[in-house]
Design an enzyme around this catalytic site. Structure first.
Site, PDB file in Angstrom:
ATOM      1  N   THR A   1       0.854  -1.190   0.000  1.00  0.00           N
ATOM      2  CA  THR A   1       0.000   0.000   0.000  1.00  0.00           C
ATOM      3  C   THR A   1       0.891   1.242   0.000  1.00  0.00           C
ATOM      4  OG1 THR A   1      -0.177   0.048   2.419  1.00  0.00           O
ATOM      5  CG2 THR A   1      -1.876  -1.185   1.208  1.00  0.00           C
TER       6      THR A   1
ATOM      7  N   GLY B   1       2.326   2.482  -2.720  1.00  0.00           N
ATOM      8  CA  GLY B   1       3.489   2.063  -3.524  1.00  0.00           C
ATOM      9  C   GLY B   1       3.832   3.005  -4.663  1.00  0.00           C
TER      10      GLY B   1
ATOM     11  N   TYR C   1       0.806  11.804  15.279  1.00  0.00           N
ATOM     12  CA  TYR C   1       1.521  10.923  14.340  1.00  0.00           C
ATOM     13  C   TYR C   1       2.270   9.821  15.101  1.00  0.00           C
ATOM     14  CZ  TYR C   1       4.915   9.466  10.770  1.00  0.00           C
ATOM     15  OH  TYR C   1       5.689   8.730   9.899  1.00  0.00           O
TER      16      TYR C   1
HETATM   17  P1  NAP Z   1       5.386   9.383   0.663  1.00  0.00           P
HETATM   18  O1  NAP Z   1       6.439   9.430  -0.390  1.00  0.00           O
HETATM   19  O2  NAP Z   1       4.520  10.567   0.887  1.00  0.00           O
HETATM   20  O3  NAP Z   1       4.505   8.095   0.421  1.00  0.00           O
HETATM   21  C1  NAP Z   1       3.285   7.887   1.079  1.00  0.00           C
HETATM   22  C2  NAP Z   1       2.518   6.865   0.269  1.00  0.00           C
HETATM   23  O4  NAP Z   1       1.304   6.534   0.960  1.00  0.00           O
HETATM   24  C3  NAP Z   1       2.126   7.389  -1.101  1.00  0.00           C
HETATM   25  O5  NAP Z   1       2.233   6.339  -2.022  1.00  0.00           O
HETATM   26  C4  NAP Z   1       0.673   7.792  -0.907  1.00  0.00           C
HETATM   27  O6  NAP Z   1      -0.017   7.736  -2.152  1.00  0.00           O
HETATM   28  C5  NAP Z   1       0.221   6.706   0.061  1.00  0.00           C
HETATM   29  N1  NAP Z   1      -0.961   7.068   0.844  1.00  0.00           N
HETATM   30  C6  NAP Z   1      -1.104   8.093   1.712  1.00  0.00           C
HETATM   31  N2  NAP Z   1      -2.348   8.105   2.199  1.00  0.00           N
HETATM   32  C7  NAP Z   1      -3.003   7.055   1.616  1.00  0.00           C
HETATM   33  C8  NAP Z   1      -4.311   6.548   1.714  1.00  0.00           C
HETATM   34  N3  NAP Z   1      -5.229   7.123   2.507  1.00  0.00           N
HETATM   35  N4  NAP Z   1      -4.626   5.460   0.991  1.00  0.00           N
HETATM   36  C9  NAP Z   1      -3.716   4.879   0.180  1.00  0.00           C
HETATM   37  N5  NAP Z   1      -2.460   5.313   0.045  1.00  0.00           N
HETATM   38  C10 NAP Z   1      -2.114   6.401   0.746  1.00  0.00           C
HETATM   39  O7  NAP Z   1       6.049   9.127   2.079  1.00  0.00           O
HETATM   40  P2  NAP Z   1       7.015   7.973   2.646  1.00  0.00           P
HETATM   41  O8  NAP Z   1       8.005   8.684   3.459  1.00  0.00           O
HETATM   42  O9  NAP Z   1       7.441   7.035   1.601  1.00  0.00           O
HETATM   43  O10 NAP Z   1       6.000   7.260   3.662  1.00  0.00           O
HETATM   44  C11 NAP Z   1       5.684   5.884   3.610  1.00  0.00           C
HETATM   45  C12 NAP Z   1       5.483   5.378   5.033  1.00  0.00           C
HETATM   46  O11 NAP Z   1       6.725   5.539   5.736  1.00  0.00           O
HETATM   47  C13 NAP Z   1       4.443   6.142   5.845  1.00  0.00           C
HETATM   48  O12 NAP Z   1       3.668   5.236   6.598  1.00  0.00           O
HETATM   49  C14 NAP Z   1       5.283   6.994   6.776  1.00  0.00           C
HETATM   50  O13 NAP Z   1       4.620   7.312   7.969  1.00  0.00           O
HETATM   51  C15 NAP Z   1       6.468   6.083   7.002  1.00  0.00           C
HETATM   52  N6  NAP Z   1       7.673   6.760   7.498  1.00  0.00           N
HETATM   53  C16 NAP Z   1       8.297   7.694   6.737  1.00  0.00           C
HETATM   54  C17 NAP Z   1       9.441   8.327   7.230  1.00  0.00           C
HETATM   55  C18 NAP Z   1      10.185   9.383   6.454  1.00  0.00           C
HETATM   56  O14 NAP Z   1      11.029  10.062   7.054  1.00  0.00           O
HETATM   57  N7  NAP Z   1       9.942   9.544   5.164  1.00  0.00           N
HETATM   58  C19 NAP Z   1       9.913   7.987   8.493  1.00  0.00           C
HETATM   59  C20 NAP Z   1       9.244   7.024   9.232  1.00  0.00           C
HETATM   60  C21 NAP Z   1       8.127   6.408   8.719  1.00  0.00           C
HETATM   61  P3  NAP Z   1      -1.269   8.690  -2.466  1.00  0.00           P
HETATM   62  O15 NAP Z   1      -0.934  10.055  -1.944  1.00  0.00           O
HETATM   63  O16 NAP Z   1      -1.398   8.629  -3.953  1.00  0.00           O
HETATM   64  O17 NAP Z   1      -2.416   8.089  -1.772  1.00  0.00           O
END
Ligand code: NAP
Length: 249
Positions: free
Chosen positions: A12, A14, A150
């Site tokens: 999810t 992706g 968060y």
């Molecule tokens: P990102 O590039 O913004 O990716 C987030 C992804 O989640 C996107 O594909 C987005 O696609 C999807 N998404 C968001 N809301 C959604 C929904 N309601 N239904 C389906 N898809 C949804 O950010 P990322 O950093 O890769 O984040 C991925 C995960 O890593 C998250 O759970 C985040 O909390 C976690 N994380 C990130 C970091 C960091 O520093 N980047 C650190 C710790 C944890 P759409 O917008 O098209 O829906």
């Protein structure tokens, strides 16, 4: 020998960041990846980037009907699932005085409700011996200013992994968590901060990381691959911090 040869993986979120990097790595290791996201154009671009063994199914993880549609399509096309990476999530910040009901419901709706039902609804298709990986965060154990809601969502994610490890043991399904530190992805542009605030936030947070830098999405993907593959066959219920040492010291 590829580590995920012939496996069907649902990821999810992706179409961006960590989810996309993981989808690419999984595909390069022989898996067929089903990626999701709300934005169709980004989903199409991601599928094109990953290649022929990728399928994009549009949907919002916080809408249960979308999850039903996702798994109906997966069932039709593949009949089963081997790996679920429940990765979709959002990050918006608010200190205690500025937390609103809308902020709370939105983040819990996606990061917690969305993740739980992503897994619950996958279970009828998930093979015995399958692997579930949750994306939590290093902040699940930290008290950073503005991160209250968060961080609480990510602590809930970690908690679900413990319970599900127990509840799914008869089926030999392993549930594990990856907890990234600060990773360079588009998530920071979506936090509602100005460019200056993002820069300050980035500089400040990097000083709290012993390795002194942000991580790359590909560095998280490698950890997810480990948890998804038989390399981690005796690993269950863990929270693997991939955070440059942020939480460990
Ligand atoms: P990102 O590039 O913004 O990716 C987030 C992804 O989640 C996107 O594909 C987005 O696609 C999807 N998404 C968001 N809301 C959604 C929904 N309601 N239904 C389906 N898809 C949804 O950010 P990322 O950093 O890769 O984040 C991925 C995960 O890593 C998250 O759970 C985040 O909390 C976690 N994380 C990130 C970091 C960091 O520093 N980047 C650190 C710790 C944890 P759409 O917008 O098209 O829906």
């Amino acid at each position: 020998m590829s580590k995920l040869s012939g496996k069907i993986a649902v990821i999810t979120g992706g179409n961006s960041g960590i989810g996309l990097a993981t989808a690419k790595l999984f595909a390069s290791e022989g898996a067929t990846v089903v990626i999701t996201g709300r934005r169709q154009a980004e989903l199409d671009a991601a599928v094109a980037e990953i290649g022929s063994n990728a399928v994009g199914i549009q949907g919002d993880v916080s809408t249960l009907a979308d999850l039903d549609k996702l798994y109906a399509e997966v069932k039709n096309q593949f009949g089963h699932i081997d790996i679920v990476f429940a990765n979709a999530g959002i990050a918006e910040l608010a200190p205690i005085g500025l937390i609103t009901e809308e902020h709370f419901d939105k983040i819990f709706g996606i990061n917690v409700k969305g993740l739980l039902f992503t897994v619950q609804k996958a279970l009828p298709l998930l093979v015995d011996g399958g692997s579930i990986i949750f994306n939590s965060s290093a902040v699940n154990t930290l008290g950073l200013e503005g991160f209250g809601v968060y961080s609480a969502t990510k602590a809930a994610v970690r908690s679900f992994a413990r319970t599900l490890t127990t509840e799914l043991k008869e089926r030999k399904i392993r549930v594990n968590v990856v907890s990234p530190g600060p990773i360079e992805t588009p998530i920071f542009d979506k936090m509602g901060l100005s460019e200056q605030q993002i820069d300050e936030f980035g500089t400040n947070i990097a000083t709290q990381v012993p390795l002194g830098r942000f991580g790359r999405p590909e560095e998280i993907a490698q950890a997810v691959l480990f948890l998804a593959s038989s390399d981690s066959s005796y690993v269950a219920g863990v929270d693997l911090y991939v955070d440059g040492g942020m939480v460990a010291v």
